[in-house]
Design a protein around this motif. Structure first.
Motif, PDB file in Angstrom:
ATOM      1  N   LEU A  10       0.992  -1.136   0.507  1.00 25.63           N
ATOM      2  CA  LEU A  10       0.303   0.217  -0.465  1.00 25.63           C
ATOM      3  C   LEU A  10       0.936   1.074  -0.312  1.00 25.63           C
ATOM      4  CD1 LEU A  10      -2.762  -0.798   3.336  1.00 25.63           C
ATOM      5  CD2 LEU A  10      -3.119  -0.382   0.401  1.00 25.63           C
ATOM      6  N   CYS A  11       0.362   2.060  -0.540  1.00 26.57           N
ATOM      7  CA  CYS A  11       1.166   3.578  -0.725  1.00 26.57           C
ATOM      8  C   CYS A  11       0.563   3.790   0.761  1.00 26.57           C
ATOM      9  CB  CYS A  11       0.389   4.305  -1.638  1.00 26.57           C
ATOM     10  SG  CYS A  11       1.594   3.918  -2.634  1.00 26.57           S
ATOM     11  N   SER A  12       1.319   4.859   1.436  1.00 28.33           N
ATOM     12  CA  SER A  12       0.429   5.561   2.254  1.00 28.33           C
ATOM     13  C   SER A  12       0.687   6.784   2.820  1.00 28.33           C
ATOM     14  CB  SER A  12       2.076   4.949   4.052  1.00 28.33           C
ATOM     15  OG  SER A  12       3.380   5.382   3.555  1.00 28.33           O
ATOM     16  N   PRO A  13      -0.269   7.992   3.600  1.00 29.82           N
ATOM     17  CA  PRO A  13      -0.743   6.567   4.494  1.00 29.82           C
ATOM     18  C   PRO A  13      -2.018   6.184   3.880  1.00 29.82           C
ATOM     19  CG  PRO A  13      -1.907   9.481   4.249  1.00 29.82           C
ATOM     20  CD  PRO A  13      -0.590   9.010   3.320  1.00 29.82           C
ATOM     21  N   ARG A 235       5.298   5.817   6.792  1.00 30.97           N
ATOM     22  CA  ARG A 235       6.469   5.563   6.317  1.00 30.97           C
ATOM     23  C   ARG A 235       6.692   7.123   6.449  1.00 30.97           C
ATOM     24  NH1 ARG A 235       4.257   2.555   1.683  1.00 30.97           N
ATOM     25  NH2 ARG A 235       4.460   0.381   1.504  1.00 30.97           N
ATOM     26  N   VAL A 237       9.956   9.057   5.960  1.00 29.27           N
ATOM     27  CA  VAL A 237      10.383  10.334   4.465  1.00 29.27           C
ATOM     28  C   VAL A 237      11.140  11.175   4.739  1.00 29.27           C
ATOM     29  CG1 VAL A 237       7.920  10.144   3.820  1.00 29.27           C
ATOM     30  CG2 VAL A 237       8.569  12.124   5.448  1.00 29.27           C
ATOM     31  N   ILE A 248       7.445  12.071   9.413  1.00 35.05           N
ATOM     32  CA  ILE A 248       6.576  10.409   9.177  1.00 35.05           C
ATOM     33  C   ILE A 248       5.500  10.679   8.058  1.00 35.05           C
ATOM     34  CG2 ILE A 248       7.159   8.866  10.854  1.00 35.05           C
ATOM     35  CD1 ILE A 248       4.025   9.409  11.376  1.00 35.05           C
ATOM     36  N   ASP A 249       5.004  10.533   6.640  1.00 36.90           N
ATOM     37  CA  ASP A 249       4.093  10.800   6.328  1.00 36.90           C
ATOM     38  C   ASP A 249       2.639  10.844   6.711  1.00 36.90           C
ATOM     39  OD1 ASP A 249       2.978   8.029   5.843  1.00 36.90           O
ATOM     40  OD2 ASP A 249       3.211   7.872   3.554  1.00 36.90           O
ATOM     41  N   CYS A 250       2.294  10.499   7.564  1.00 35.30           N
ATOM     42  CA  CYS A 250       0.499  10.745   7.937  1.00 35.30           C
ATOM     43  C   CYS A 250       0.614  12.128   8.710  1.00 35.30           C
ATOM     44  CB  CYS A 250       0.799  10.180   9.217  1.00 35.30           C
ATOM     45  SG  CYS A 250      -1.263   9.330   9.767  1.00 35.30           S
ATOM     46  N   THR A 253      -4.251  14.728   8.309  1.00 34.40           N
ATOM     47  CA  THR A 253      -4.812  14.269   7.436  1.00 34.40           C
ATOM     48  C   THR A 253      -5.689  12.998   6.879  1.00 34.40           C
ATOM     49  OG1 THR A 253      -3.674  14.620   5.546  1.00 34.40           O
ATOM     50  CG2 THR A 253      -5.333  16.416   5.314  1.00 34.40           C
ATOM     51  N   GLY A 254      -3.976  12.230   7.517  1.00 39.35           N
ATOM     52  CA  GLY A 254      -3.984  11.007   8.096  1.00 39.35           C
ATOM     53  C   GLY A 254      -4.822  10.050   9.198  1.00 39.35           C
ATOM     54  N   GLU A 284       0.353  16.934   6.158  1.00 41.59           N
ATOM     55  CA  GLU A 284       0.767  15.910   5.254  1.00 41.59           C
ATOM     56  C   GLU A 284       2.002  15.383   6.331  1.00 41.59           C
ATOM     57  OE1 GLU A 284      -0.939  14.481   3.455  1.00 41.59           O
ATOM     58  OE2 GLU A 284      -2.157  16.041   2.651  1.00 41.59           O
ATOM     59  N   HIS A 285       2.779  15.608   7.232  1.00 42.95           N
ATOM     60  CA  HIS A 285       3.483  15.640   7.526  1.00 42.95           C
ATOM     61  C   HIS A 285       3.125  15.096   9.573  1.00 42.95           C
ATOM     62  CE1 HIS A 285       5.586  16.687   4.013  1.00 42.95           C
ATOM     63  NE2 HIS A 285       6.706  15.891   4.381  1.00 42.95           N
ATOM     64  N   HIS A 320     -10.408   9.318   5.844  1.00 41.93           N
ATOM     65  CA  HIS A 320     -10.373   8.468   5.066  1.00 41.93           C
ATOM     66  C   HIS A 320     -11.338   8.072   4.021  1.00 41.93           C
ATOM     67  CE1 HIS A 320      -5.646   6.698   6.050  1.00 41.93           C
ATOM     68  NE2 HIS A 320      -6.229   7.895   7.204  1.00 41.93           N
TER      69      HIS A 320
ATOM     70  N   TYR B  87       6.563  17.296  -2.381  1.00 45.26           N
ATOM     71  CA  TYR B  87       6.774  16.659  -0.589  1.00 45.26           C
ATOM     72  C   TYR B  87       8.326  15.409  -1.217  1.00 45.26           C
ATOM     73  CZ  TYR B  87       4.611  13.479   2.492  1.00 45.26           C
ATOM     74  OH  TYR B  87       4.429  12.738   4.460  1.00 45.26           O
ATOM     75  N   SER B  88       8.732  15.610  -0.438  1.00 44.07           N
ATOM     76  CA  SER B  88       9.869  14.934  -0.293  1.00 44.07           C
ATOM     77  C   SER B  88       9.734  13.914  -1.297  1.00 44.07           C
ATOM     78  CB  SER B  88      10.922  15.269   0.784  1.00 44.07           C
ATOM     79  OG  SER B  88      11.497  16.264   1.082  1.00 44.07           O
ATOM     80  N   ASP B  92       7.730   4.541  -2.101  1.00 44.45           N
ATOM     81  CA  ASP B  92       6.941   4.025  -2.440  1.00 44.45           C
ATOM     82  C   ASP B  92       5.403   4.983  -3.575  1.00 44.45           C
ATOM     83  OD1 ASP B  92       5.477   6.117  -0.640  1.00 44.45           O
ATOM     84  OD2 ASP B  92       3.809   4.778  -0.283  1.00 44.45           O
ATOM     85  N   LYS B  93       5.868   5.825  -4.058  1.00 41.09           N
ATOM     86  CA  LYS B  93       4.822   6.785  -4.798  1.00 41.09           C
ATOM     87  C   LYS B  93       6.109   6.491  -5.806  1.00 41.09           C
ATOM     88  CE  LYS B  93       2.031   8.814  -1.372  1.00 41.09           C
ATOM     89  NZ  LYS B  93       2.917   7.875  -0.368  1.00 41.09           N
ATOM     90  N   ARG B  96       4.301   6.164  -9.569  1.00 39.12           N
ATOM     91  CA  ARG B  96       3.286   7.130  -9.485  1.00 39.12           C
ATOM     92  C   ARG B  96       3.444   7.769 -10.533  1.00 39.12           C
ATOM     93  NH1 ARG B  96      -0.144   6.839  -4.270  1.00 39.12           N
ATOM     94  NH2 ARG B  96      -1.951   8.078  -5.175  1.00 39.12           N
ATOM     95  N   TRP B 341      -4.140  10.259  -1.122  1.00 41.34           N
ATOM     96  CA  TRP B 341      -2.853  10.120  -1.516  1.00 41.34           C
ATOM     97  C   TRP B 341      -2.555   9.304  -2.659  1.00 41.34           C
ATOM     98  CZ3 TRP B 341      -5.544   9.860   3.120  1.00 41.34           C
ATOM     99  CH2 TRP B 341      -5.416   9.754   4.182  1.00 41.34           C
TER     100      TRP B 341
END
Lengths: 341, 341
Positions: A10-13, A235, A237, A248-250, A253-254, A284-285, A320, B87-88, B92-93, B96, B341
């Motif tokens: 899965l892509c995160s978050p 993840r 980042v 992290i990428d959450c 919004t996550g 987003e972080h 979500h 976004y750095s 996982d993307k 894309r 996302w």
């Protein structure tokens, strides 16, 4: 994303749901209510999906509670019936309530003010139907023991459950004394996770969060942490050694901003890393730091996965547009919630 | 909801957008950048809609910033190009990002770590294309002066704007000294609302929130409160005189939990009622109380409308599956944001 792939595909978050835990939580609540001799009317507000509603109703698609008219309409459109809209009649939605009352076998609305009764009387239903509320047909009395959320441990939960049950039953007696007989419904995941025997004298109970549970419920004592069925995958980042932090990428919004200041581990628990804290978030972080001491960034390579256990699963799920469902870490499909009002 | 109807025709809670203010905010930013001689690359993260993107780009559908790959794909699917994914590079993307880089005239990604450069090198683009990042083609240097959010007043904002601009320009000089020539981009709504002349030496700026603004931006000093283009409409749904509180139908699903502890008026400002405070929220309810003194419930009949000015419009908008757009209080249509996302 193909079925059978691991969560790491899965892509995160991403919000992931352990369907086995969902089924177990649902089954246990059904058994608990069966043993008590009380009807279970599960609340949909935590997940707002068809699939989870099917699991919670044992496939009957009958006898549910919702928190919004968007949910009510969504479930009615998919063959659900006996829907209780657990919101004191909002005057802007009387027409929408009337439409569902005319369309379903049973649509129940809540009244808590004489003005609301007036609103129903001003909008008689078509086809000889009657409002199921306080209007022509009083269906029942509805209470939510939200104060169980201040509890810690089974003893405190059961004290509140007993108090709410006793108040409700006493009120039912008073109604009976003046010739009114109707149903009674109380709720809350903590009280229904640890019911007191007197709850068997009620007509029904209406918990909702139990299907997912969350860290908050484990702190209250409703469940064990291992019962929590949802996670937010994220993840690493970025490394910020100068701030002793990981990025992290959450962001909010996550997982939402619910739970601020409630846990030593911040806005969530980080599974397998009791030493880490989700300190703060932007859109987003997320910023993660050790609860104490220096951070060893090399343990958390850029791109590596972390798993967040939400403080409040209702709030995390609300962020979500889709939930990823898995069994033992293998993806099985997606559930799509309804949103809005 | 028919076009031309008043806002009061909406069911609440509802996010409403004043399109005239949106256009004015967008126009002012375009003029400001034109006068500075700097390219405007507006950020989409606040609204995530096509309609607002058209207004912010003056209809060109070129030169935008996004915060998620969902936004990038959404805009690319609707004919937008020259998209910068701010976004750095998330590992996982990469695939894309590669797909968009192969499909668009210009898709820019950010790198802040040597490992990320390696990831791009491992995934060469098809059709003789080059990554627009740090890979084969360094497009530019990107900075976000997020510390403007700690400012209060124009003087402080401009000090941070000057500092960020100077650092960036000095870095560009160093790059030039070793033979590297590329673009430079800095952002933030506060700094771009009150730019310093040196910002004209940058290639571009990338603010986003300015199109809506919010209470936070007015406190920082980026805008006047009257510039804020969004509101959350809510209705009184309960009187709790025993708690000196009103209940409203906006919970955290309607405006988010952003802004906790930041304002005397709580999680939002209540337009026309500077004496009231949005104290706390559950999923679908807000508790409103006077900042001081007793509450006169008769001033707020059940069903009456209140208008919330969000503390953080990005966070409030993120909770809504649709925005209701109006001009001078008459509904004109809906904007639907992309999510996920």
């Amino acid at each position: 994303m193909s079925s059978g792939e691991p969560l790491s595909a899965l892509c995160s978050p991403a919000l992931v749901v352990d369907v086995d835990k969902v089924k177990r939580n649902a089954q246990r609540m059904m058994e608990r209510c069966h043993q008590l001799g009380v009807q279970l009317r599960p609340h949909m507000k935590t997940h707002k999906t068809l699939e989870c509603a099917d699991i919670m109703t044992g496939g009957s698609r009958r006898c549910i509670v919702v928190s919004t008219m968007a949910e009510a309409t969504f479930y009615a459109d998919h063959g659900f019936d006996d829907i209780l809209y657990a919101y004191s009649l909002p005057f802007d939605k009387v027409e929408r309530c009337a439409a569902l009352s005319e369309r379903l076998d049973l649509f129940q609305v809540l009244l808590d003010h004489p003005d609301a009764l007036e609103r129903l009387r001003k909008r008689p239903l078509k086809g000889g139907r009657r409002w199921h509320a306080d209007g022509v047909e009083l269906t029942g009395v509805y209470a939510h023991c939200g104060n169980t959320y201040n509890c810690e441990g089974v003893e405190q939960i059961q004290a509140v459950a007993q108090e709410t049950t006793s108040f409700t039953l006493q009120f039912m007696e008073k109604l009976k004394a003046v010739g009114i007989s109707c149903r009674s419904s109380i709720g809350s995941t903590p009280s229904c996770s640890h019911p007191v025997p007197d709850m068997g004298k009620l007509s029904e109970v209406h918990p909702g969060n139990y299907v997912f549970y969350d860290v908050q419920q484990s702190v209250i004592g409703s469940c064990a942490l291992e019962d929590v069925a949802v996670r937010v995958l994220t993840r690493v980042v970025g490394h910020c050694p100068h701030r002793n932090q990981l990025l992290i990428d959450c962001g909010w919004t996550g997982i939402s901003l619910d739970g601020a200041g409630k846990l030593p581990s911040g806005y969530a628990m980080i599974e397998g890393h009791p030493d880490l804290k989700l300190l703060s978030m932007t859109q987003e972080h997320g910023r993660v730091e050790p609860i104490s001491g220096p951070l060893d960034c090399s343990k958390y390579p850029i791109g590596s996965l972390l798993t967040l256990i939400p403080y409040h699963s209702c709030a995390a799920a609300a962020m979500h547009p889709v939930y990823h469902v898995h069994s033992e870490g293998r993806l099985m499909g997606k559930w799509t919630p309804t949103r809005g009002w």
